[in-house]
Design a protein around this motif. Structure first.
Motif, PDB file in Angstrom:
ATOM      1  N   LYS A   1      33.350  13.724  44.377  1.00 39.95           N
ATOM      2  CA  LYS A   1      34.792  13.622  43.842  1.00 39.95           C
ATOM      3  C   LYS A   1      35.590  13.295  44.938  1.00 39.95           C
ATOM      4  O   LYS A   1      36.773  12.483  44.996  1.00 39.95           O
ATOM      5  CB  LYS A   1      35.096  14.914  43.159  1.00 39.95           C
ATOM      6  CG  LYS A   1      35.736  14.525  41.564  1.00 39.95           C
ATOM      7  CD  LYS A   1      36.472  15.707  41.162  1.00 39.95           C
ATOM      8  CE  LYS A   1      36.058  15.644  39.569  1.00 39.95           C
ATOM      9  NZ  LYS A   1      36.613  16.619  38.964  1.00 39.95           N
ATOM     10  N   GLU A   2      35.248  14.121  46.185  1.00 39.68           N
ATOM     11  CA  GLU A   2      36.302  13.598  47.380  1.00 39.68           C
ATOM     12  C   GLU A   2      36.136  12.165  47.761  1.00 39.68           C
ATOM     13  O   GLU A   2      36.904  11.828  48.786  1.00 39.68           O
ATOM     14  CB  GLU A   2      36.080  14.777  48.452  1.00 39.68           C
ATOM     15  CG  GLU A   2      34.667  14.955  48.799  1.00 39.68           C
ATOM     16  CD  GLU A   2      33.869  15.920  47.972  1.00 39.68           C
ATOM     17  OE1 GLU A   2      32.863  16.573  48.399  1.00 39.68           O
ATOM     18  OE2 GLU A   2      34.404  16.514  46.898  1.00 39.68           O
ATOM     19  N   ASP A   3      35.019  11.429  47.673  1.00 37.20           N
ATOM     20  CA  ASP A   3      34.992  10.061  47.994  1.00 37.20           C
ATOM     21  C   ASP A   3      35.525   9.021  47.016  1.00 37.20           C
ATOM     22  O   ASP A   3      35.434   7.933  46.968  1.00 37.20           O
ATOM     23  CB  ASP A   3      33.433   9.782  48.179  1.00 37.20           C
ATOM     24  CG  ASP A   3      32.591  10.707  49.015  1.00 37.20           C
ATOM     25  OD1 ASP A   3      33.545  11.067  50.191  1.00 37.20           O
ATOM     26  OD2 ASP A   3      31.397  10.974  49.033  1.00 37.20           O
ATOM     27  N   CYS A   4      36.184   9.722  46.107  1.00 35.49           N
ATOM     28  CA  CYS A   4      36.935   8.853  44.659  1.00 35.49           C
ATOM     29  C   CYS A   4      38.339   9.413  44.697  1.00 35.49           C
ATOM     30  O   CYS A   4      38.938  10.269  45.293  1.00 35.49           O
ATOM     31  CB  CYS A   4      35.991   9.089  43.454  1.00 35.49           C
ATOM     32  SG  CYS A   4      34.494   8.583  43.700  1.00 35.49           S
ATOM     33  N   PHE A   5      38.783   8.308  43.695  1.00 38.28           N
ATOM     34  CA  PHE A   5      40.472   8.851  43.349  1.00 38.28           C
ATOM     35  C   PHE A   5      40.257   8.627  41.822  1.00 38.28           C
ATOM     36  O   PHE A   5      39.668   8.083  41.327  1.00 38.28           O
ATOM     37  CB  PHE A   5      41.350   7.620  43.934  1.00 38.28           C
ATOM     38  CG  PHE A   5      41.263   6.183  43.671  1.00 38.28           C
ATOM     39  CD1 PHE A   5      42.041   5.678  42.488  1.00 38.28           C
ATOM     40  CD2 PHE A   5      40.317   5.189  44.132  1.00 38.28           C
ATOM     41  CE1 PHE A   5      41.807   4.592  42.010  1.00 38.28           C
ATOM     42  CE2 PHE A   5      40.282   4.066  43.448  1.00 38.28           C
ATOM     43  CZ  PHE A   5      40.889   3.629  42.617  1.00 38.28           C
ATOM     44  N   TYR A   6      41.402   9.393  41.370  1.00 39.16           N
ATOM     45  CA  TYR A   6      41.401   9.479  39.750  1.00 39.16           C
ATOM     46  C   TYR A   6      42.165   8.192  39.430  1.00 39.16           C
ATOM     47  O   TYR A   6      43.099   8.005  39.891  1.00 39.16           O
ATOM     48  CB  TYR A   6      42.359  10.857  39.754  1.00 39.16           C
ATOM     49  CG  TYR A   6      42.840  10.997  38.091  1.00 39.16           C
ATOM     50  CD1 TYR A   6      41.849  11.491  37.454  1.00 39.16           C
ATOM     51  CD2 TYR A   6      43.824  10.703  37.824  1.00 39.16           C
ATOM     52  CE1 TYR A   6      42.115  11.733  36.066  1.00 39.16           C
ATOM     53  CE2 TYR A   6      44.575  11.019  36.474  1.00 39.16           C
ATOM     54  CZ  TYR A   6      43.623  11.526  35.635  1.00 39.16           C
ATOM     55  OH  TYR A   6      43.893  11.542  34.367  1.00 39.16           O
ATOM     56  N   LEU A   7      41.522   7.586  38.133  1.00 44.32           N
ATOM     57  CA  LEU A   7      41.961   6.472  37.910  1.00 44.32           C
ATOM     58  C   LEU A   7      42.647   6.686  36.774  1.00 44.32           C
ATOM     59  O   LEU A   7      43.762   6.119  36.278  1.00 44.32           O
ATOM     60  CB  LEU A   7      41.017   5.483  37.698  1.00 44.32           C
ATOM     61  CG  LEU A   7      41.289   4.095  36.854  1.00 44.32           C
ATOM     62  CD1 LEU A   7      42.516   3.490  38.008  1.00 44.32           C
ATOM     63  CD2 LEU A   7      40.213   3.492  36.748  1.00 44.32           C
ATOM     64  N   GLY A   8      42.390   7.764  35.759  1.00 43.52           N
ATOM     65  CA  GLY A   8      43.093   7.822  34.589  1.00 43.52           C
ATOM     66  C   GLY A   8      42.153   8.949  33.738  1.00 43.52           C
ATOM     67  O   GLY A   8      41.326   9.395  33.933  1.00 43.52           O
ATOM     68  N   LYS A   9      42.380   8.805  32.429  1.00 41.63           N
ATOM     69  CA  LYS A   9      41.660   9.721  31.315  1.00 41.63           C
ATOM     70  C   LYS A   9      41.399   8.928  30.033  1.00 41.63           C
ATOM     71  O   LYS A   9      42.428   8.483  29.649  1.00 41.63           O
ATOM     72  CB  LYS A   9      42.524  10.912  31.144  1.00 41.63           C
ATOM     73  CG  LYS A   9      41.750  11.775  30.150  1.00 41.63           C
ATOM     74  CD  LYS A   9      42.673  13.300  30.056  1.00 41.63           C
ATOM     75  CE  LYS A   9      42.268  14.311  30.985  1.00 41.63           C
ATOM     76  NZ  LYS A   9      42.910  15.590  30.628  1.00 41.63           N
ATOM     77  N   ILE A  10      40.433   9.234  29.483  1.00 38.84           N
ATOM     78  CA  ILE A  10      40.208   8.519  28.078  1.00 38.84           C
ATOM     79  C   ILE A  10      41.043   9.531  26.968  1.00 38.84           C
ATOM     80  O   ILE A  10      40.752  10.706  27.050  1.00 38.84           O
ATOM     81  CB  ILE A  10      38.759   8.587  27.691  1.00 38.84           C
ATOM     82  CG1 ILE A  10      37.885   7.529  28.487  1.00 38.84           C
ATOM     83  CG2 ILE A  10      38.527   8.196  26.160  1.00 38.84           C
ATOM     84  CD1 ILE A  10      36.273   7.715  28.683  1.00 38.84           C
ATOM     85  N   VAL A  11      42.034   8.732  26.396  1.00 34.98           N
ATOM     86  CA  VAL A  11      42.793   9.384  25.560  1.00 34.98           C
ATOM     87  C   VAL A  11      42.277   9.288  24.033  1.00 34.98           C
ATOM     88  O   VAL A  11      42.695  10.248  23.324  1.00 34.98           O
ATOM     89  CB  VAL A  11      44.247   9.158  25.740  1.00 34.98           C
ATOM     90  CG1 VAL A  11      44.689   9.399  26.985  1.00 34.98           C
ATOM     91  CG2 VAL A  11      44.287   7.552  25.535  1.00 34.98           C
ATOM     92  N   SER A  12      41.560   8.219  23.587  1.00 30.63           N
ATOM     93  CA  SER A  12      41.454   7.831  22.013  1.00 30.63           C
ATOM     94  C   SER A  12      40.215   7.116  21.905  1.00 30.63           C
ATOM     95  O   SER A  12      40.132   6.177  22.954  1.00 30.63           O
ATOM     96  CB  SER A  12      42.605   7.681  21.269  1.00 30.63           C
ATOM     97  OG  SER A  12      43.200   6.502  21.531  1.00 30.63           O
ATOM     98  N   LYS A  13      39.901   6.792  20.692  1.00 31.43           N
ATOM     99  CA  LYS A  13      39.116   5.978  20.388  1.00 31.43           C
ATOM    100  C   LYS A  13      39.670   4.788  19.897  1.00 31.43           C
ATOM    101  O   LYS A  13      40.936   4.651  19.732  1.00 31.43           O
ATOM    102  CB  LYS A  13      37.990   6.407  19.022  1.00 31.43           C
ATOM    103  CG  LYS A  13      36.960   7.134  19.338  1.00 31.43           C
ATOM    104  CD  LYS A  13      36.084   7.541  18.058  1.00 31.43           C
ATOM    105  CE  LYS A  13      37.225   8.477  17.145  1.00 31.43           C
ATOM    106  NZ  LYS A  13      36.292   9.126  15.876  1.00 31.43           N
TER     107      LYS A  13
END
Length: 176
Positions: free
Chosen positions: A3-15
Motif C-alpha cells: 500500500k505504501e507504494d501506491c496511492f488511493y484512487l477511489g472506491k467502488i460505490v455500486s453495481k
C-alpha cells in the motif's frame, strides 16, 4: 505491491449492470486521467490484488464505470462493493510549481520567512477541516496550516517548503 507504494484512487460505490459492471467514485480533480486504465489494485481484506479492466469509461463527472475481467455477474460485483482502488505511485501525474502530493513532502524542511528554519515535516494531518503540516522541531510538534496563502515556495531540489505564517503562530508552540 504494498500500500505504501501506491496511492488511493477511489472506491467502488455500486453495481452498474447485472453483467458485473461497477461504478467507482474517484478521489481526484482530474478523473479523465484514469479513463483508460489496464488494471488497478483492489484492497481485499488488507491485500492489494490486481484486477484487469476489460472496459472503463467516465460516468457523470467523478464516477468511473468499470468492467473487470472475470467479474461477469451480480454476485461477483456485489463482493467488490465498498472496495478501495489503488494505483502505483509512479502513475501519479507529476506536479510542478507550488503544487505537491502529501506523501512527497514528508522529510522536507519548513522555513518561515519571519521565523527562519522551523523543522522537518514528519506528516500531514488531513483529518481536520484544513490540512496541516506536522513539523518536528527538536521533539516539539508544530502544526502549520497548509494554506495556499501561507505557502510561498516549494523547492523540490533542496527538499524545502517556504511559508509565510501569521506572526506568532510558530511561537505559540515554543512557549512554556
Amino acid at each position: 505491491m504494498k500500500k505504501e507504494d501506491c496511492f488511493y484512487l477511489g472506491k467502488i460505490v455500486s453495481k452498474y449492470s447485472f453483467k458485473g459492471e461497477l461504478l467507482a467514485k474517484l478521489d481526484t480533480d482530474e478523473p479523465d486521467l484514469y479513463d483508460n486504465l489496464d488494471a488497478v489494485f483492489l484492497d481485499l481484506r488488507g491485500n492489494l490484488v490486481p484486477f484487469f479492466i476489460e472496459t472503463s469509461q467516465l460516468h457523470k463527472s467523478d464516477l468511473l464505470r468499470i468492467k473487470f475481467e472475470d467479474v461477469d455477474n451480480e454476485a461477483d460485483a456485489d463482493a467488490l462493493i465498498k472496495t478501495e482502488l489503488y494505483l502505483p505511485l509512479e502513475m501519479l501525474p507529476k506536479l510542478e510549481g507550488d503544487k505537491f502530493y502529501f506523501h512527497e513532502v514528508i522529510g522536507f524542511k519548513i522555513k518561515d520567512l519571519n521565523f527562519g528554519e522551523v523543522g522537518i515535516i514528519k506528516g500531514i494531518n488531513d483529518s481536520t477541516a484544513q490540512a496541516l503540516f506536522e513539523v518536528d522541531r527538536n521533539g516539539i510538534e508544530i502544526l502549520i496550516p497548509m494554506n495556499d496563502e501561507f505557502i510561498t515556495k516549494v523547492d523540490r531540489a533542496n527538499h524545502t517548503i517556504e511559508v509565510n505564517t501569521p506572526e506568532g503562530l510558530i511561537d505559540l508552540y515554543l512557549e512554556d
